[in-house]
Scaffold this motif. Structure first.
Motif, PDB file in Angstrom:
ATOM      1  N   TYR A 130      35.083  61.901  33.826  1.00 12.70           N
ATOM      2  CA  TYR A 130      33.680  62.156  33.473  1.00 12.70           C
ATOM      3  C   TYR A 130      33.387  63.654  33.583  1.00 12.70           C
ATOM      4  CZ  TYR A 130      28.578  61.997  33.502  1.00 12.70           C
ATOM      5  OH  TYR A 130      27.250  62.209  33.213  1.00 12.70           O
ATOM      6  N   ALA A 131      33.865  64.245  34.677  1.00 13.67           N
ATOM      7  CA  ALA A 131      33.673  65.688  34.865  1.00 13.67           C
ATOM      8  C   ALA A 131      34.399  66.477  33.785  1.00 13.67           C
ATOM      9  CB  ALA A 131      34.181  66.099  36.249  1.00 13.67           C
ATOM     10  N   GLN A 132      35.585  66.004  33.430  1.00  7.60           N
ATOM     11  CA  GLN A 132      36.360  66.679  32.387  1.00  7.60           C
ATOM     12  C   GLN A 132      35.577  66.755  31.080  1.00  7.60           C
ATOM     13  OE1 GLN A 132      39.609  64.309  30.937  1.00  7.60           O
ATOM     14  NE2 GLN A 132      39.568  65.423  28.996  1.00  7.60           N
ATOM     15  N   GLU A 133      34.962  65.647  30.690  1.00  7.97           N
ATOM     16  CA  GLU A 133      34.312  65.579  29.381  1.00  7.97           C
ATOM     17  C   GLU A 133      32.876  66.091  29.387  1.00  7.97           C
ATOM     18  OE1 GLU A 133      34.705  61.849  27.423  1.00  7.97           O
ATOM     19  OE2 GLU A 133      36.853  62.145  27.114  1.00  7.97           O
ATOM     20  N   ASN A 134      32.234  66.085  30.546  1.00  8.02           N
ATOM     21  CA  ASN A 134      30.820  66.463  30.584  1.00  8.02           C
ATOM     22  C   ASN A 134      30.547  67.805  31.259  1.00  8.02           C
ATOM     23  OD1 ASN A 134      29.148  63.903  29.621  1.00  8.02           O
ATOM     24  ND2 ASN A 134      30.877  63.162  30.831  1.00  8.02           N
ATOM     25  N   LEU A 135      31.446  68.233  32.126  1.00  9.59           N
ATOM     26  CA  LEU A 135      31.227  69.489  32.835  1.00  9.59           C
ATOM     27  C   LEU A 135      32.221  70.577  32.445  1.00  9.59           C
ATOM     28  CD1 LEU A 135      30.523  68.077  36.434  1.00  9.59           C
ATOM     29  CD2 LEU A 135      28.868  68.656  34.647  1.00  9.59           C
ATOM     30  N   PHE A 136      33.408  70.152  32.039  1.00  7.61           N
ATOM     31  CA  PHE A 136      34.448  71.136  31.718  1.00  7.61           C
ATOM     32  C   PHE A 136      34.977  70.955  30.295  1.00  7.61           C
ATOM     33  CE2 PHE A 136      34.618  70.281  36.304  1.00  7.61           C
ATOM     34  CZ  PHE A 136      34.383  71.555  36.804  1.00  7.61           C
ATOM     35  N   SER A 137      34.104  70.515  29.407  1.00  8.72           N
ATOM     36  CA  SER A 137      34.531  70.276  28.026  1.00  8.72           C
ATOM     37  C   SER A 137      34.943  71.560  27.312  1.00  8.72           C
ATOM     38  CB  SER A 137      33.411  69.588  27.235  1.00  8.72           C
ATOM     39  OG  SER A 137      32.224  70.362  27.278  1.00  8.72           O
ATOM     40  N   SER A 138      34.491  72.692  27.828  1.00 11.73           N
ATOM     41  CA  SER A 138      34.888  73.963  27.223  1.00 11.73           C
ATOM     42  C   SER A 138      36.346  74.291  27.528  1.00 11.73           C
ATOM     43  CB  SER A 138      33.994  75.100  27.742  1.00 11.73           C
ATOM     44  OG  SER A 138      34.082  75.209  29.155  1.00 11.73           O
ATOM     45  N   ILE A 139      36.870  73.652  28.589  1.00 10.98           N
ATOM     46  CA  ILE A 139      38.274  73.862  28.970  1.00 10.98           C
ATOM     47  C   ILE A 139      39.135  72.707  28.476  1.00 10.98           C
ATOM     48  CG2 ILE A 139      39.869  74.214  30.898  1.00 10.98           C
ATOM     49  CD1 ILE A 139      37.486  75.255  32.514  1.00 10.98           C
ATOM     50  N   PHE A 140      38.667  71.481  28.771  1.00 13.97           N
ATOM     51  CA  PHE A 140      39.371  70.277  28.328  1.00 13.97           C
ATOM     52  C   PHE A 140      38.475  69.544  27.329  1.00 13.97           C
ATOM     53  CE2 PHE A 140      40.868  71.008  32.708  1.00 13.97           C
ATOM     54  CZ  PHE A 140      42.228  71.145  32.464  1.00 13.97           C
ATOM     55  N   ALA A 141      38.874  69.562  26.077  1.00 15.09           N
ATOM     56  CA  ALA A 141      38.051  68.970  25.017  1.00 15.09           C
ATOM     57  C   ALA A 141      37.786  67.489  25.276  1.00 15.09           C
ATOM     58  CB  ALA A 141      38.745  69.144  23.668  1.00 15.09           C
ATOM     59  N   ALA A 142      36.543  67.064  25.008  1.00 15.80           N
ATOM     60  CA  ALA A 142      36.151  65.665  25.220  1.00 15.80           C
ATOM     61  C   ALA A 142      36.658  64.785  24.081  1.00 15.80           C
ATOM     62  CB  ALA A 142      34.631  65.570  25.320  1.00 15.80           C
ATOM     63  N   SER A 143      36.844  63.500  24.384  1.00 20.37           N
ATOM     64  CA  SER A 143      37.308  62.568  23.356  1.00 20.37           C
ATOM     65  C   SER A 143      36.229  62.381  22.294  1.00 20.37           C
ATOM     66  CB  SER A 143      37.659  61.216  23.988  1.00 20.37           C
ATOM     67  OG  SER A 143      36.516  60.637  24.591  1.00 20.37           O
ATOM     68  N   GLU A 144      36.668  62.153  21.081  1.00 23.23           N
ATOM     69  CA  GLU A 144      35.739  62.016  19.957  1.00 23.23           C
ATOM     70  C   GLU A 144      35.639  60.573  19.463  1.00 23.23           C
ATOM     71  OE1 GLU A 144      37.585  64.679  17.278  1.00 23.23           O
ATOM     72  OE2 GLU A 144      36.904  66.503  18.306  1.00 23.23           O
ATOM     73  N   ASN A 145      36.628  59.754  19.811  1.00 19.94           N
ATOM     74  CA  ASN A 145      36.664  58.371  19.322  1.00 19.94           C
ATOM     75  C   ASN A 145      36.628  57.341  20.453  1.00 19.94           C
ATOM     76  OD1 ASN A 145      36.940  59.291  16.611  1.00 19.94           O
ATOM     77  ND2 ASN A 145      39.114  59.691  17.009  1.00 19.94           N
ATOM     78  N   LYS A 146      35.964  57.726  21.554  1.00 18.87           N
ATOM     79  CA  LYS A 146      35.791  56.842  22.714  1.00 18.87           C
ATOM     80  C   LYS A 146      37.115  56.393  23.325  1.00 18.87           C
ATOM     81  CE  LYS A 146      31.278  55.072  21.281  1.00 18.87           C
ATOM     82  NZ  LYS A 146      30.441  53.871  21.033  1.00 18.87           N
ATOM     83  N   ALA A 147      38.108  57.260  23.248  1.00 17.30           N
ATOM     84  CA  ALA A 147      39.417  56.917  23.818  1.00 17.30           C
ATOM     85  C   ALA A 147      39.347  56.793  25.334  1.00 17.30           C
ATOM     86  CB  ALA A 147      40.447  57.974  23.426  1.00 17.30           C
ATOM     87  N   ARG A 148      38.485  57.603  25.957  1.00 20.66           N
ATOM     88  CA  ARG A 148      38.382  57.552  27.424  1.00 20.66           C
ATOM     89  C   ARG A 148      37.907  56.183  27.887  1.00 20.66           C
ATOM     90  NH1 ARG A 148      34.366  58.519  31.300  1.00 20.66           N
ATOM     91  NH2 ARG A 148      32.841  59.126  29.715  1.00 20.66           N
ATOM     92  N   GLN A 149      36.908  55.626  27.201  1.00 23.85           N
ATOM     93  CA  GLN A 149      36.396  54.308  27.574  1.00 23.85           C
ATOM     94  C   GLN A 149      37.462  53.226  27.386  1.00 23.85           C
ATOM     95  OE1 GLN A 149      34.855  56.621  25.882  1.00 23.85           O
ATOM     96  NE2 GLN A 149      32.627  56.598  26.128  1.00 23.85           N
ATOM     97  N   LYS A 150      38.216  53.335  26.297  1.00 16.19           N
ATOM     98  CA  LYS A 150      39.272  52.353  26.034  1.00 16.19           C
ATOM     99  C   LYS A 150      40.368  52.445  27.097  1.00 16.19           C
ATOM    100  CE  LYS A 150      38.538  52.828  21.034  1.00 16.19           C
ATOM    101  NZ  LYS A 150      39.134  53.339  19.770  1.00 16.19           N
ATOM    102  N   ALA A 151      40.771  53.674  27.397  1.00 17.26           N
ATOM    103  CA  ALA A 151      41.834  53.878  28.381  1.00 17.26           C
ATOM    104  C   ALA A 151      41.403  53.385  29.754  1.00 17.26           C
ATOM    105  CB  ALA A 151      42.206  55.363  28.444  1.00 17.26           C
ATOM    106  N   PHE A 152      40.155  53.658  30.105  1.00 15.91           N
ATOM    107  CA  PHE A 152      39.655  53.248  31.417  1.00 15.91           C
ATOM    108  C   PHE A 152      39.619  51.730  31.535  1.00 15.91           C
ATOM    109  CE2 PHE A 152      36.484  52.331  34.652  1.00 15.91           C
ATOM    110  CZ  PHE A 152      36.804  53.240  35.646  1.00 15.91           C
TER     111      PHE A 152
END
Length: 275
Positions: A130-152
């Motif tokens: 969550y922090a990766q995609e919402n707080l550090f998205s400038s460093i680690f790009a956030a998923s665009e196709n909801k892959a994080r939700q699927k993986a989780f």
């Protein structure tokens, strides 16, 4: 005869559960030891679990993100984050699971591991990604196709199974760290794992069937219920959706029911063949 209070006190005073030579240790004493000496989880940090766990989970995220057609930049970012935090948490989880490898009763130790370890690991996983995609998205790009939700979602079921598997193999002397002469090399452990995987597939169905045969119906119901509730509960809480909780729980119960049925059929077939 040694007074039970003396035994409990000696276990609590031992700085490391692996230094206790008793064949079995009560679940209560395991908790007592961990409460008095929490540092043993760090000193006995399981590097084997850390290495294999990080590689498996990173590979898992890589596959899900690629199937979801995420960009390579997004995929690699998720893989790096997953590998990094899993390397730390899997080592701690491995040490905790190892603490329960001689705990009795075994069924209670199994339930504790099946519920508590996934809750711990997925709390960290959810916060980290969550922090990766919402707080550090400038460093680690956030998923665009909801892959994080699927993986989780898939990861929760995998975590429950992997926690049980770790406990199972450690009870069989595999993947141990800091256990004296019982500790083997990683290569020796890896050679034993394929056969243990086959045995593990039927451990939960066998535990349920054994409880039923011995008249411990509530224990059987407990095993069955805990499996689905732990998977569905963890996912539902972290996703904040009741529908995710009950559908995942039903799916987990369906899988377990099918495997239990298969074990019954195979057992009857083997029995008839012997006759």
């Amino acid at each position: 005869m040694v007074n039970s209070d003396v035994i409990h006190r000696s276990i609590a005073e031992a700085g490391d559960l692996e230094k206790i030579r008793d064949g079995e240790i009560s679940v209560t004493d395991v908790f007592r030891s961990l409460a008095h000496h929490p540092a043993q989880v760090i000193s006995r940090w399981n590097w084997k679990s850390a290495l294999l766990g990080a590689i498996l989970r990173a590979s898992f995220y890589f596959t899900i993100y690629q199937v979801s057609k995420e960009s390579w930049l997004v995929t690699l970012g998720a893989v790096i984050v997953e590998f990094s935090f899993r390397f730390v948490t899997s080592g701690i989880s491995g040490a905790l699971v190892q603490s329960f490898r001689r705990a009795s009763p075994a069924w209670l130790a199994m339930m504790i591991v099946m519920i508590s370890l996934p809750v711990f690991s997925h709390t960290v996983e959810y916060i980290t990604h969550y922090a990766q995609e919402n707080l550090f998205s400038s460093i680690f790009a956030a998923s665009e196709n909801k892959a994080r939700q699927k993986a989780f979602a898939i990861s929760v079921l995998f975590s429950v199974l992997s926690a049980l598997f770790n406990l199972f193999v450690m009870r069989n002397g595999v993947m141990l760290v800091g256990a004296g002469s019982e500790t083997k090399s990683l290569l020796q452990d890896l050679k034993r794992i394929p056969l243990l995987i086959i045995e593990f597939i039927v451990i939960l169905p066998n535990a349920i069937l054994k409880s039923i045969r011995t008249g411990k119906i509530l224990t059987a119901v407990g095993f069955f219920s805990a499996f689905g509730l732990s998977v569905g509960g963890i996912l539902g809480v972290f996703r904040g959706k009741w529908s995710w909780a009950w559908t995942t729980a039903l799916g987990a119960w369906a899988i377990l029911l099918v495997f239990t049925f298969i074990v019954v059929v195979v057992g009857l077939f083997l029995k008839s063949s012997d006759e």
